[in-house]
Design an enzyme around this catalytic site. Structure first.
Site, PDB file in Angstrom:
ATOM      1  N   ASP A 125      54.595  57.173  -1.372  1.00  0.00           N
ATOM      2  CA  ASP A 125      55.571  56.351  -2.088  1.00  0.00           C
ATOM      3  C   ASP A 125      54.953  54.986  -2.365  1.00  0.00           C
ATOM      4  O   ASP A 125      54.707  54.204  -1.449  1.00  0.00           O
ATOM      5  CB  ASP A 125      56.835  56.196  -1.227  1.00  0.00           C
ATOM      6  N   TYR A 136      53.956  46.796  -5.719  1.00  0.00           N
ATOM      7  CA  TYR A 136      53.080  46.721  -4.539  1.00  0.00           C
ATOM      8  C   TYR A 136      51.643  46.373  -4.925  1.00  0.00           C
ATOM      9  O   TYR A 136      50.855  45.974  -4.068  1.00  0.00           O
ATOM     10  CB  TYR A 136      53.054  48.039  -3.755  1.00  0.00           C
ATOM     11  N   LYS A 154      57.507  53.117  -8.881  1.00  0.00           N
ATOM     12  CA  LYS A 154      58.758  52.446  -9.255  1.00  0.00           C
ATOM     13  C   LYS A 154      58.492  51.377 -10.309  1.00  0.00           C
ATOM     14  O   LYS A 154      57.453  50.713 -10.285  1.00  0.00           O
ATOM     15  CB  LYS A 154      59.396  51.777  -8.022  1.00  0.00           C
ATOM     16  N   HIS A 175      63.265  50.042  -9.518  1.00  0.00           N
ATOM     17  CA  HIS A 175      63.057  49.507  -8.163  1.00  0.00           C
ATOM     18  C   HIS A 175      64.281  48.740  -7.643  1.00  0.00           C
ATOM     19  O   HIS A 175      64.662  48.866  -6.488  1.00  0.00           O
ATOM     20  CB  HIS A 175      61.813  48.600  -8.177  1.00  0.00           C
ATOM     21  N   LEU A 202      61.799  52.157  10.021  1.00  0.00           N
ATOM     22  CA  LEU A 202      61.695  51.584  11.371  1.00  0.00           C
ATOM     23  C   LEU A 202      62.205  50.147  11.372  1.00  0.00           C
ATOM     24  O   LEU A 202      61.971  49.403  12.318  1.00  0.00           O
ATOM     25  CB  LEU A 202      60.230  51.628  11.855  1.00  0.00           C
ATOM     26  N   SER A 248      52.333  52.878   7.951  1.00  0.00           N
ATOM     27  CA  SER A 248      51.381  52.365   8.934  1.00  0.00           C
ATOM     28  C   SER A 248      50.003  52.359   8.312  1.00  0.00           C
ATOM     29  O   SER A 248      49.674  53.220   7.497  1.00  0.00           O
ATOM     30  CB  SER A 248      51.352  53.207  10.212  1.00  0.00           C
ATOM     31  N   ARG A 253      48.688  56.002  14.298  1.00  0.00           N
ATOM     32  CA  ARG A 253      50.139  55.941  14.053  1.00  0.00           C
ATOM     33  C   ARG A 253      50.546  56.870  12.910  1.00  0.00           C
ATOM     34  O   ARG A 253      51.642  57.408  12.909  1.00  0.00           O
ATOM     35  CB  ARG A 253      50.575  54.513  13.751  1.00  0.00           C
ATOM     36  N   ASN A 261      53.461  59.416  13.517  1.00  0.00           N
ATOM     37  CA  ASN A 261      54.683  59.406  12.698  1.00  0.00           C
ATOM     38  C   ASN A 261      54.933  60.742  11.990  1.00  0.00           C
ATOM     39  O   ASN A 261      56.063  61.029  11.596  1.00  0.00           O
ATOM     40  CB  ASN A 261      54.622  58.269  11.668  1.00  0.00           C
TER      41      ASN A 261
END
Ligand code: A2P
Length: 279
Positions: free
Chosen positions: A46, A51, A76, A109, A191, A232, A237, A241
């Site tokens: 994603d 970003y 997005k 978005h 999280l 992460s 991790r 996850n």
């Protein structure tokens, strides 16, 4: 490892229920992180124009050698591209950055209530969908009243609504609305950007299953039926996850985690957020 379950969107497209979100992953680091994710088994990424790291996702896709149809990629539309022509042009640039002739899912978005009319933007999204270059389209950060307007004024129902959701912001009313309207809920910052990981209830539930608080939280999202993509940059991790399919929380444990809700956002309220980047 048990395969990640697939959910079926309202147009029949199948989406892996667990993936990697690359919000706040440095563009310079994104290719390495996404390659690590592919290596340990992720098949759903994603990203977003905002970003700045779509090209890193594209480079990882190319380097991985994975067949394109084995990976689900979402991007997005950025906040400064809500106008039709800008939306269509920016979508072309997204495909170039990803090195692909399509995305699996493309989202508005933010609704940006004071910037323009998101229904007009949705019509541009419908054009993109009809061109076949986005296998599904949806929205992000939409409240029920935004979705009501799309239901009244648009022809394509969003396939997903991606919202902030974690144990201190359980979003039960909006999730129920999505479900009633055939819209899959995706959650960002599952999280709480790491803020729930010290919670005593989560620690207790996690310990009962011999897993970490992050794993218990991701499992809670999955059992509630939502699509989830924890972020992460650390390979160990990423493995942790994804390793959430070998245990099941009891109904009581799911309810106990849901009862942690305090309607606490870590991000902005979409009704008040009108930020537009310059470029
Ligand atoms: P990092 O990227 O350094 O691993 P969210 O997905 O809710 O936005 O949360 C992301 C935050 O949680 C990041 O700060 C990330 O740090 C951290 N994080 C992700 N997975 C874990 C994990 N398994 N254990 C501890 N922290 C984690």
């Amino acid at each position: 490892m048990t395969p990640v379950p697939l959910l079926t969107l309202n147009n029949g497209v199948r989406i892996p229920q667990l993936g990697l979100g690359v919000w706040q992953v440095d563009p310079a680091e994104t290719q390495r992180v996404v390659e690590d994710a592919f290596e340990v088994g992720y098949r759903h990424i994603d990203t977003a124009q905002m970003y700045g790291n779509e090209a890193g996702v594209g480079a990882a896709l190319a380097a991985s050698g994975l067949p394109r149809d084995e990976v689900f990629v979402t991007s997005k539309l950025n906040n400064n591209r809500h106008e039709r022509t800008a939306a269509l042009e920016s979508f072309d640039r997204t495909l170039e950055a990803l090195g692909s002739d399509h995305v699996d899912l493309f989202l508005i978005h933010w609704p940006l209530p004071e910037v323009g009319d998101y229904v007009d933007t949705w019509h541009a999204m419908e054009e993109i969908y009809e061109s076949g270059r986005a296998r599904a389209i949806g929205v992000s950060n939409f409240h029920q009243h935004h979705l009501d307007r799309l239901a009244a004024e648009a022809s394509v129902t969003p396939a997903v609504n991606q919202i902030e959701c974690y144990p201190y912001l359980t979003q039960d009313a909006l999730r129920a609305y999505d479900e009633d309207h055939g819209i899959v809920t995706e959650v960002w910052s599952p999280l709480g950007s790491g803020t729930v990981l010290a919670d005593a209830t989560l620690a207790r539930v996690a310990a009962a299953h011999g897993v970490s608080p992050a794993q218990a939280t991701i499992r809670w999202h999955l059992q509630r039926g939502d699509v989830v993509f924890p972020k992460s940059t650390h390979k160990e991790r990423l493995v942790e996850n994804l390793d959430v399919l070998g245990f099941t929380l009891s109904d009581d444990e799911v309810a106990e985690i849901s009862a942690l809700n305090k309607d606490l956002r870590t991000g902005p309220n979409p009704d008040e957020f009108n930020w537009v980047p310059r470029d």
